[in-house]
Design an enzyme around this catalytic site. Structure first.
Site, PDB file in Angstrom:
ATOM      1  N   HIS A   1      -3.200   0.517  -4.360  1.00 21.81           N
ATOM      2  CA  HIS A   1      -4.267   1.206  -3.626  1.00 21.81           C
ATOM      3  C   HIS A   1      -5.592   0.444  -3.593  1.00 21.81           C
ATOM      4  CE1 HIS A   1      -1.653   4.412  -2.857  1.00 21.81           C
ATOM      5  NE2 HIS A   1      -1.920   5.219  -3.861  1.00 21.81           N
TER       6      HIS A   1
ATOM      7  N   GLU B   1       1.388  10.212   2.968  1.00 24.10           N
ATOM      8  CA  GLU B   1       0.489   9.094   3.254  1.00 24.10           C
ATOM      9  C   GLU B   1       1.118   8.205   4.326  1.00 24.10           C
ATOM     10  OE1 GLU B   1      -0.504   7.328  -0.767  1.00 24.10           O
ATOM     11  OE2 GLU B   1       0.814   9.001  -1.318  1.00 24.10           O
TER      12      GLU B   1
ATOM     13  N   HIS C   1      -5.460   9.716   1.280  1.00 22.83           N
ATOM     14  CA  HIS C   1      -4.708  10.180   0.103  1.00 22.83           C
ATOM     15  C   HIS C   1      -5.031  11.638  -0.216  1.00 22.83           C
ATOM     16  CE1 HIS C   1      -2.343   9.904  -3.488  1.00 22.83           C
ATOM     17  NE2 HIS C   1      -2.262   8.583  -3.461  1.00 22.83           N
TER      18      HIS C   1
END
Length: 391
Positions: A144, A355, A215
């Protein structure tokens, strides 16, 4: 005759005063037509850090849907949508104050993720003959965007309408190890069709990789109202990408048929959670990328990625995207360390994420769709979360 005239005068005066009172509102006053839960205090999201201001921003549509954002991490803090009885409920996990986000347990609640959503194996990749090293912040892998990803920086915000906001930022060359000065713009629109539309754009001055996503953690029963295992889910994917013990794709694209990953027909999330399928054991549940089918599409040409229904509230969420994949994460690692807006701890499987994305580790997987962005080209991606209720 005089008495009748006097009565008429009094009656006319009362009508006039009544009309005057009904329209004599203070400038800027808005009649509150809807009752919301988890009302966020703007003062709890005000700060100036190194000269950059942080604030709370609220989007509304004509149907009363309301979305609260902060420009710290470009986070969706609360999202109020109606249930089958018209009662508003907040359906995303989030925290009550800016301090909770900045100084509490690390989390990605509602954040934009970048430069690269999901995992990159061993924190490294190559572009042509140039090798790049990234932070290993998830075991031996990069996750991420790194130690300080897009979720933990301050964005410039410009609210262009009551239902629309733009966030912009330049990610400098070699930030978190990524090449190129990357100019990013993300636009959110809360439409009168009850859609939260997210449009991503980016340009670079040096060849780089990019994979942006949002997210948000969803619970269509309502934030803080228990687990999501009885939500009924359909994922429009006939295949998925199996992973190794580090949740890195092994490089194959496998059929979902006959596995717990077959959501082509709606089923509860709970149905196959206790399966001893090797991939379910590795992920501790669902934490996998699904390879989306290319139809059906909506009027904008976006593929239907998933449909989720919550039986008790009647809320329905549809996800549409221009991306080739979607990651289903079942909240397996929520452990109670974060206390939500309702004052309740977020426990295992109290939410799910969908996502939209390019596949994990694509820079190291030549058979996966490319995530390269070249100078002169523009990265574009669109995702829509659409809300409705069962009839």
């Amino acid at each position: 005759m005089k008495i009748n005239s006097l009565n008429s005068l009094i009656l006319i005066s009362l009508v006039f005063l009544g009309c005057k009172d009904s329209t004599n509102k203070k400038p800027g006053m808005v009649e509150e037509k809807f009752s919301y839960v988890n009302v966020i205090n703007p003062d709890d999201f005000k700060a100036v850090i190194d000269g950059d201001s942080i604030s709370l921003y609220t989007l509304t549509n004509k149907n009363g849907l309301k979305a609260d954002f902060t420009n710290y991490g470009q986070r969706l803090i609360a999202l109020n949508v109606p249930d089958k009885n018209g009662k508003m409920g907040d359906v995303v996990l989030g925290l009550s104050t800016l301090d909770d986000y900045m100084n509490g347990p690390k989390n990605n609640f509602g954040a934009v993720i970048g430069r690269y959503g999901n995992r990159i194996a061993k924190g490294k990749f190559s572009i042509k003959k140039t090798k790049y090293k990234l932070a290993k912040n998830n075991g031996d892998n990069h996750l991420h965007g790194g130690t300080i990803g897009f979720d933990a920086v301050i964005w410039k915000a410009r609210q262009t309408a009551s239902n629309q906001i733009e966030f912009t930022r330049v990610s400098p060359h070699m930030e978190e190890g990524y090449p190129g000065n990357l100019e990013v713009k993300v636009t959110y629109i809360l439409s009168d069709k009850n859609e939260l539309k997210i449009s991503y754009e980016a340009v670079t001055d040096k060849t780089t990789i990019i994979n942006l996503t949002n997210h948000s953690y969803f619970n269509l029963k309502g934030e803080g109202k228990g687990d999501v295992n009885d939500h009924v889910m359909m994922i429009n994917a006939s295949a998925y990408t199996p992973v190794d013990a580090g949740l890195i794709p092994i490089g194959t694209i496998d059929s979902v048929k006959g596995t717990p990953f077959d959501f082509t027909r709606p089923k509860t999330i709970r149905k196959d959670l206790d399966s001893n399928h090797a991939q379910m054991v590795i992920g501790g549940g669902y934490d996998h990328n699904f390879v989306l089918n290319q139809s059906p599409k909506n009027s904008e040409g976006l593929v239907l990625a998933a449909t989720v229904t919550e039986p008790t509230s009647g809320r329905i969420m549809e996800v549409y995207t221009s991306e080739p994949g979607v990651q289903l994460y079942g909240g397996n690692f929520l452990n109670g360390s974060s206390i939500g807006k309702s004052g309740k701890p977020y426990l295992k499987r109290n939410a799910f994420c969908l996502e939209t994305q390019h596949f994990p580790d694509s820079p190291n997987q030549k058979s996966f769709p490319s995530t390269l962005l070249e100078p002169g080209d523009k990265y574009k991606s669109t995702t829509v979360y659409k809300f409705d209720v069962s009839k």
